[in-house]
Enzyme design. Structure first.
Site, short mmCIF file in Angstrom:
data_model
loop_
_atom_site.label_atom_id
_atom_site.label_comp_id
_atom_site.label_asym_id
_atom_site.label_seq_id
_atom_site.Cartn_x
_atom_site.Cartn_y
_atom_site.Cartn_z
N ALA A 1 0.82 -1.21 0.00
CA ALA A 1 0.00 0.00 0.00
C ALA A 1 0.85 1.26 0.00
CB ALA A 1 -0.95 0.00 1.20
N VAL B 1 -4.68 -2.57 4.35
CA VAL B 1 -3.78 -2.38 5.49
C VAL B 1 -4.54 -2.90 6.71
CG1 VAL B 1 -2.37 -0.76 6.80
CG2 VAL B 1 -2.82 -0.32 4.38
N ILE B 2 -4.00 -3.95 7.32
CA ILE B 2 -4.67 -4.59 8.45
C ILE B 2 -3.87 -4.30 9.71
CG2 ILE B 2 -5.46 -6.78 9.42
CD1 ILE B 2 -5.64 -7.81 6.48
N HIS C 1 2.87 0.11 13.10
CA HIS C 1 3.09 0.14 11.65
C HIS C 1 1.81 0.50 10.89
CE1 HIS C 1 5.06 -0.98 7.90
NE2 HIS C 1 4.01 -1.73 7.60
#
Length: 156
Positions: A56, A81-82, A88
């Site tokens: 990403a 984006v997990i 982070h």
């Protein structure tokens, strides 16, 4: 009073889709939703280019490069984006969002935000085509509507 609304015609448009390879099992589903939307609305898929990037974080710079080429009617950004156990997630999600927005604002090219930012994998799966629909579909719809609206603004 005059009112302007975009429509959803994709005829004659040249589009770029930027997709994150990281979490590809989800971003690939977003891409499928995007292509499904474009196909159902009459897009010539020969006028659709797909650019795979590592993650990403690389989406904004790729969007900027593509926007500066002045070859595309609009760009669709897709990624996932997990949240994990470290900060982070927070940094990546914020920078990707700012980068895409900045690119749209500085280039004037319509860009849609199809980046999933989720707390867990289950939420990501839900937004990639199960319970919550497919955000790739929504990203395609958004950019098409915006391209149309910008075209109508030129006629004012």
């Amino acid at each position: 009073m005059r009112e302007f609304k975009g429509d959803f015609s994709v005829s004659g448009l040249k589009l770029a889709i930027i997709v994150s390879r990281f979490n590809e099992f989800i971003s690939g589903k977003l891409l499928e939703g995007t292509i499904d939307y474009l196909s159902r609305h009459g897009a010539d898929l020969n006028n659709v280019d797909v650019f795979w990037v590592p993650g990403a974080f690389e989406i904004p710079i790729t969007a900027k490069r593509l926007a500066e080429l002045d070859k595309y009617s609009g760009l669709i950004c897709l990624g996932v984006v997990i949240r994990g156990d470290t900060p982070h997630f927070t940094y990546i999600a914020a920078e990707v969002t700012k980068g895409i927005a900045q690119t749209a604002l500085t280039t004037g090219v319509p860009i849609s935000y199809g980046i999933l930012t989720t707390d867990n994998i289950e939420q990501a799966i839900e937004r990639a085509g199960t319970k919550a629909g497919n955000r790739g579909w929504i990203a395609a719809e958004s950019v098409i509507e915006l391209i149309s609206l910008f075209g109508k603004m030129k006629q004012i």
